[in-house]
Every structure is written in structure tokens, then in C-alpha cells.
Design a protein around this motif. Structure first.
Motif: not given
Length: 223
Positions: A111-117, A135-141, A169-173, A143-144
Motif C-alpha cells: 500500500l502506497n500512502p501517496n496513491h491513497v492521498k 495519509v499515514l500508513c503503519l506497517r508493524d511499528t 499489522t497494516l493500518k491507515v489514517q 510509519c510511512y
């Protein structure tokens, strides 16, 4: 009467501003959900078009929902054997399959946060909400951040955090920063009518009421 009128006017304004902010934030939440869904569909189509080598990887884990039923656990085959995940509450199998798809796809097409944004901003514009977003992407610990920018404006609205995959483990906000001009632009039209009515009543009542000093001076002039 004046005090009651002012309090009523203040209450109307406060309620109108609160309602406008709620509508804007609901639009932001919906736009972000649409962006997540579109990103999921795009990555799923991409994975479906990969080479046969990767297609075999999904032979026992097809990238599409299955029958409508609720399940308490979900199992899938990996290189180490069969892995089973148990849900705290039973969920529709389509939801479980989507969580599994997100988990598997993130290994091949992250998952690419730039694409989601980009999708998020587009959907938000379609809802006539002008705001800067991130957009923030969290994968395990780890942050992207979209555009590699971790600075969030102080008064920006933050959406709920969405867990996307089976392992959790994969979250977005996302966040969206909008100004008071946007709040005024989304006021309910009825609010303007109420404000005009209250202002009209105020203009009519305010000069009509005389202070005791004015009344005494008027009586003395008559004598």
C-alpha cells in the motif's frame, strides 16, 4: 428581551457551526473510506495480472470474496504450512477474505500512502470540501507518511484509524486541514434564514425599547 435575543442568536450560530463541522468531517471520513476501497480494488487488479509464478501463490487463496456467511476464524496456506487466524467476534466471510487479501497483497504490492492521498484528495474535492490532506500508513511499528511529510497541522481533523489486514499489522489514517471559510460555506441554508429573521427582530425591537433615563427626559420636555 435584548438579552434573550442575543442568547438565542448565539445559540443558533453555535449550533450551525457545530453542524457544519460535523458535515465536513463526515464527508472527510467517507472520502477516505472511498480512497481505501479504490486503492484495494486497484491493487487487487494489479495482483491478478501478475505472472503465473505469483498466480500459483494465490491458487489456494483467491483474491475475491466468497459465499455469504459468518465465520469465527480463517485459515490459509503459506510456505510454512497452514496459518489460522481467529476473530474475537464472528465476521462475514467476505470481510475476512478482504482482510486476507490485504495481507497477501501487501507482500507483492505494498500500500502506497501517496496513491491513497491522491484518491482521497480527489474524492474530497468531489464533495466540495477544500482542504489540505495527508495519509499515514503503519506497517508493524514502521510509519510511512504521504509525500514523506510527518508534519500534521495543529487543528487538522484526523479520521479514525482503519486496520486493513488479517494480522492487524497494516493500518491507515488520514488528516484534513480546513478553515473557517469552509465551515461557513457548508452552513445549512436554513441557518441563514434564521439569522436574517433574528437580526430583523433585533433591529425592530432594539430601537423601540427606551431606557428609563430616555423616558424621564421625554416627560420633562413635554412639561
Amino acid at each position: 428581551i435584548k438579552l434573550v435575543g442575543l442568547l438565542l442568536l448565539f445559540a443558533v450560530l453555535l449550533t450551525a457551526v457545530y453542524s457544519s463541522k460535523r458535515r465536513i468531517e463526515a464527508s472527510i471520513d467517507d472520502a477516505f473510506k472511498y480512497a481505501i476501497e479504490q486503492d484495494y480494488q486497484n491493487r487487487k487488479d494489479y495482483v491478478r495480472g501478475l505472472t503465473r509464478q505469483y498466480s500459483r501463490f494465490f491458487r489456494n487463496n483467491p483474491i475475491h470474496p466468497v459465499v455469504e456467511r459468518k465465520i469465527g476464524s480463517y485459515s490459509f496456506r503459506t510456505s510454512d504450512g497452514i496459518t489460522t487466524y481467529t476473530f474475537a467476534d464472528s465476521v462475514p466471510e467476505e470481510v475476512a477474505k478482504r482482510l486476507l487479501n490485504q495481507h497477501l497483497m501487501d507482500q507483492l504490492c505494498k500500500l502506497n500512502p501517496n496513491h491513497v492521498k491522491k484518491k482521497f484528495q480527489g474524492y474530497l474535492n468531489n464533495k466540495d470540501v477544500q482542504a489540505s490532506v495527508g495519509v499515514l500508513c503503519l506497517r508493524d511499528t514502521a510509519c510511512y507518511w504521504s509525500e514523506a511529510d510527518s508534519i500534521v497541522p495543529k487543528n487538522a481533523y484526523s479520521t479514525p484509524r482503519h486496520t486493513l489486514d488479517l494480522t492487524g499489522t497494516l493500518k491507515v489514517q488520514a488528516w484534513a486541514d480546513y478553515g473557517w471559510g469552509e465551515v461557513l460555506a457548508h452552513l445549512d441554508p436554513v441557518t441563514y434564514l434564521m439569522l436574517l429573521l433574528l437580526i430583523g427582530i433585533g433591529v425592530w425591537v432594539w430601537p423601540a425599547s427606551k431606557s428609563p433615563k430616555q423616558e424621564i427626559e421625554a416627560e420633562e420636555s413635554e412639561e
